[in-house]
Design a protein around this motif. Sequence first.
Motif, PDB file in Angstrom:
ATOM      1  N   GLU A 143       0.917  -1.203  -0.019  1.00  0.00           N
ATOM      2  CA  GLU A 143       0.028  -0.192  -0.090  1.00  0.00           C
ATOM      3  C   GLU A 143       0.911   1.305  -0.062  1.00  0.00           C
ATOM      4  O   GLU A 143       1.669   1.417   0.919  1.00  0.00           O
ATOM      5  CB  GLU A 143      -0.827  -0.098   1.308  1.00  0.00           C
ATOM      6  CG  GLU A 143      -1.979   1.153   1.204  1.00  0.00           C
ATOM      7  CD  GLU A 143      -2.901   1.009   2.581  1.00  0.00           C
ATOM      8  OE1 GLU A 143      -3.526   0.035   2.585  1.00  0.00           O
ATOM      9  OE2 GLU A 143      -2.774   1.784   3.422  1.00  0.00           O
ATOM     10  N   ARG A 157     -15.992  -0.187  -9.706  1.00  0.00           N
ATOM     11  CA  ARG A 157     -15.746   0.981  -8.882  1.00  0.00           C
ATOM     12  C   ARG A 157     -16.980   0.985  -7.711  1.00  0.00           C
ATOM     13  O   ARG A 157     -18.027   0.419  -8.147  1.00  0.00           O
ATOM     14  CB  ARG A 157     -16.181   1.980 -10.083  1.00  0.00           C
ATOM     15  CG  ARG A 157     -16.137   3.555  -9.433  1.00  0.00           C
ATOM     16  CD  ARG A 157     -16.701   4.576 -10.470  1.00  0.00           C
ATOM     17  NE  ARG A 157     -15.749   4.428 -11.706  1.00  0.00           N
ATOM     18  CZ  ARG A 157     -16.236   4.059 -13.059  1.00  0.00           C
ATOM     19  NH1 ARG A 157     -17.496   3.731 -13.303  1.00  0.00           N
ATOM     20  NH2 ARG A 157     -15.632   4.018 -14.100  1.00  0.00           N
ATOM     21  N   HIS A 169     -13.399   3.508  -4.498  1.00  0.00           N
ATOM     22  CA  HIS A 169     -12.510   2.507  -4.692  1.00  0.00           C
ATOM     23  C   HIS A 169     -12.772   2.012  -6.107  1.00  0.00           C
ATOM     24  O   HIS A 169     -13.731   1.508  -6.664  1.00  0.00           O
ATOM     25  CB  HIS A 169     -12.640   1.483  -3.625  1.00  0.00           C
ATOM     26  CG  HIS A 169     -11.674   0.255  -3.552  1.00  0.00           C
ATOM     27  ND1 HIS A 169     -10.642   0.379  -3.022  1.00  0.00           N
ATOM     28  CD2 HIS A 169     -11.867  -1.087  -4.114  1.00  0.00           C
ATOM     29  CE1 HIS A 169      -9.954  -0.758  -3.178  1.00  0.00           C
ATOM     30  NE2 HIS A 169     -10.673  -1.625  -3.907  1.00  0.00           N
ATOM     31  N   TRP A 170     -11.344   1.690  -6.798  1.00  0.00           N
ATOM     32  CA  TRP A 170     -11.439   1.032  -8.085  1.00  0.00           C
ATOM     33  C   TRP A 170     -10.505  -0.425  -7.928  1.00  0.00           C
ATOM     34  O   TRP A 170      -9.751  -0.177  -7.174  1.00  0.00           O
ATOM     35  CB  TRP A 170     -10.692   2.098  -8.919  1.00  0.00           C
ATOM     36  CG  TRP A 170     -11.390   3.457  -9.395  1.00  0.00           C
ATOM     37  CD1 TRP A 170     -12.318   3.676 -10.319  1.00  0.00           C
ATOM     38  CD2 TRP A 170     -11.537   4.646  -8.399  1.00  0.00           C
ATOM     39  NE1 TRP A 170     -12.840   4.977 -10.136  1.00  0.00           N
ATOM     40  CE2 TRP A 170     -12.302   5.416  -9.145  1.00  0.00           C
ATOM     41  CE3 TRP A 170     -10.972   4.926  -7.205  1.00  0.00           C
ATOM     42  CZ2 TRP A 170     -12.557   6.848  -8.846  1.00  0.00           C
ATOM     43  CZ3 TRP A 170     -10.903   6.203  -6.947  1.00  0.00           C
ATOM     44  CH2 TRP A 170     -11.738   7.293  -7.501  1.00  0.00           C
ATOM     45  N   HIS A 171     -10.841  -0.893  -8.947  1.00  0.00           N
ATOM     46  CA  HIS A 171      -9.930  -2.065  -9.359  1.00  0.00           C
ATOM     47  C   HIS A 171      -9.580  -1.916 -10.724  1.00  0.00           C
ATOM     48  O   HIS A 171     -10.338  -1.755 -11.834  1.00  0.00           O
ATOM     49  CB  HIS A 171     -10.704  -3.456  -9.227  1.00  0.00           C
ATOM     50  CG  HIS A 171     -11.085  -4.002  -7.699  1.00  0.00           C
ATOM     51  ND1 HIS A 171     -11.426  -5.549  -7.499  1.00  0.00           N
ATOM     52  CD2 HIS A 171     -10.712  -3.497  -6.782  1.00  0.00           C
ATOM     53  CE1 HIS A 171     -11.411  -5.410  -6.268  1.00  0.00           C
ATOM     54  NE2 HIS A 171     -10.956  -4.380  -5.571  1.00  0.00           N
ATOM     55  N   VAL A 226      -4.174  -7.207 -10.210  1.00  0.00           N
ATOM     56  CA  VAL A 226      -5.177  -5.987  -9.991  1.00  0.00           C
ATOM     57  C   VAL A 226      -4.612  -4.887  -9.218  1.00  0.00           C
ATOM     58  O   VAL A 226      -3.928  -5.388  -8.186  1.00  0.00           O
ATOM     59  CB  VAL A 226      -6.522  -6.572  -9.269  1.00  0.00           C
ATOM     60  CG1 VAL A 226      -7.487  -5.412  -9.105  1.00  0.00           C
ATOM     61  CG2 VAL A 226      -7.077  -7.451 -10.066  1.00  0.00           C
ATOM     62  N   GLU A 266      -5.511  -1.737  -7.169  1.00  0.00           N
ATOM     63  CA  GLU A 266      -6.476  -1.200  -6.407  1.00  0.00           C
ATOM     64  C   GLU A 266      -6.043   0.533  -6.206  1.00  0.00           C
ATOM     65  O   GLU A 266      -4.937   0.652  -5.720  1.00  0.00           O
ATOM     66  CB  GLU A 266      -6.778  -1.738  -5.166  1.00  0.00           C
ATOM     67  CG  GLU A 266      -7.243  -3.327  -5.510  1.00  0.00           C
ATOM     68  CD  GLU A 266      -7.634  -4.117  -4.180  1.00  0.00           C
ATOM     69  OE1 GLU A 266      -8.491  -3.227  -3.530  1.00  0.00           O
ATOM     70  OE2 GLU A 266      -7.302  -5.364  -4.249  1.00  0.00           O
ATOM     71  N   THR A 304      -7.796   3.820  -3.726  1.00  0.00           N
ATOM     72  CA  THR A 304      -8.691   4.226  -3.010  1.00  0.00           C
ATOM     73  C   THR A 304      -8.677   5.649  -2.579  1.00  0.00           C
ATOM     74  O   THR A 304      -7.484   6.094  -2.207  1.00  0.00           O
ATOM     75  CB  THR A 304      -8.721   3.308  -1.453  1.00  0.00           C
ATOM     76  OG1 THR A 304      -8.912   1.996  -1.920  1.00  0.00           O
ATOM     77  CG2 THR A 304     -10.104   3.656  -0.754  1.00  0.00           C
ATOM     78  N   SER A 327      -2.727   0.014  -3.796  1.00  0.00           N
ATOM     79  CA  SER A 327      -2.502  -1.080  -3.317  1.00  0.00           C
ATOM     80  C   SER A 327      -2.595  -2.122  -4.094  1.00  0.00           C
ATOM     81  O   SER A 327      -3.340  -2.473  -5.211  1.00  0.00           O
ATOM     82  CB  SER A 327      -3.301  -1.120  -2.106  1.00  0.00           C
ATOM     83  OG  SER A 327      -4.924  -1.350  -2.370  1.00  0.00           O
ATOM     84  N   ASN A 328      -2.028  -3.245  -3.863  1.00  0.00           N
ATOM     85  CA  ASN A 328      -1.997  -4.642  -4.480  1.00  0.00           C
ATOM     86  C   ASN A 328      -1.991  -5.631  -3.396  1.00  0.00           C
ATOM     87  O   ASN A 328      -1.014  -5.823  -2.716  1.00  0.00           O
ATOM     88  CB  ASN A 328      -0.745  -4.786  -5.692  1.00  0.00           C
ATOM     89  CG  ASN A 328      -0.628  -5.769  -6.373  1.00  0.00           C
ATOM     90  OD1 ASN A 328       0.075  -6.871  -6.068  1.00  0.00           O
ATOM     91  ND2 ASN A 328      -1.472  -6.150  -6.967  1.00  0.00           N
ATOM     92  N   GLN A 329      -3.051  -6.571  -3.706  1.00  0.00           N
ATOM     93  CA  GLN A 329      -3.202  -7.595  -2.601  1.00  0.00           C
ATOM     94  C   GLN A 329      -2.249  -8.785  -3.014  1.00  0.00           C
ATOM     95  O   GLN A 329      -1.939  -8.796  -4.149  1.00  0.00           O
ATOM     96  CB  GLN A 329      -4.510  -8.004  -2.777  1.00  0.00           C
ATOM     97  CG  GLN A 329      -5.445  -7.011  -2.180  1.00  0.00           C
ATOM     98  CD  GLN A 329      -5.569  -6.949  -1.057  1.00  0.00           C
ATOM     99  OE1 GLN A 329      -5.310  -7.753   0.023  1.00  0.00           O
ATOM    100  NE2 GLN A 329      -6.233  -5.518  -0.514  1.00  0.00           N
ATOM    101  N   ARG A 361      -3.251 -10.810  -5.664  1.00  0.00           N
ATOM    102  CA  ARG A 361      -3.659 -10.219  -7.223  1.00  0.00           C
ATOM    103  C   ARG A 361      -2.559  -9.671  -7.664  1.00  0.00           C
ATOM    104  O   ARG A 361      -2.649  -8.742  -8.486  1.00  0.00           O
ATOM    105  CB  ARG A 361      -4.733  -9.439  -6.923  1.00  0.00           C
ATOM    106  CG  ARG A 361      -6.089  -9.723  -6.510  1.00  0.00           C
ATOM    107  CD  ARG A 361      -6.933  -8.755  -6.130  1.00  0.00           C
ATOM    108  NE  ARG A 361      -8.246  -9.424  -5.531  1.00  0.00           N
ATOM    109  CZ  ARG A 361      -9.226  -8.306  -5.028  1.00  0.00           C
ATOM    110  NH1 ARG A 361      -9.334  -7.459  -4.843  1.00  0.00           N
ATOM    111  NH2 ARG A 361     -10.502  -9.207  -4.628  1.00  0.00           N
TER     112      ARG A 361
END
Length: 93
Positions: free
Chosen positions: A3, A33, A44-46, A55, A57, A59, A70-72, A75
């Motif tokens: 993040e 969205r 928040h967007w992907h 993906v 993200e 926010t 951020s990136n999980q 993902r």
Amino acid sequence: MIETPLLLPGPCESWAEQVEQIAGDLCLVVTMRGTLRKYPGSLHWHLKKGTLAGVLEVTVWPSESRAWVSNQSGRQGDWIAEAMATFVATKNE
């Protein structure tokens, strides 16, 4: 999860437009969205890059004057780090 905070210029009313513009400039497609329950009033967007894995993200939480990308861990994709760095650099100019 990775993040990274964004320093958004201008009034928070323009932040959503800025996010969508930069996503377009990076050839990223908005696949989702919405808002995050954990951050009431957030946007928040992907974002995805074509059919590539991963993906990114984004926010934006105007009421708290905060924004981040951020990136999980589940993902990830080869393009994420470069896109995140470009996004952060563009937003922080």
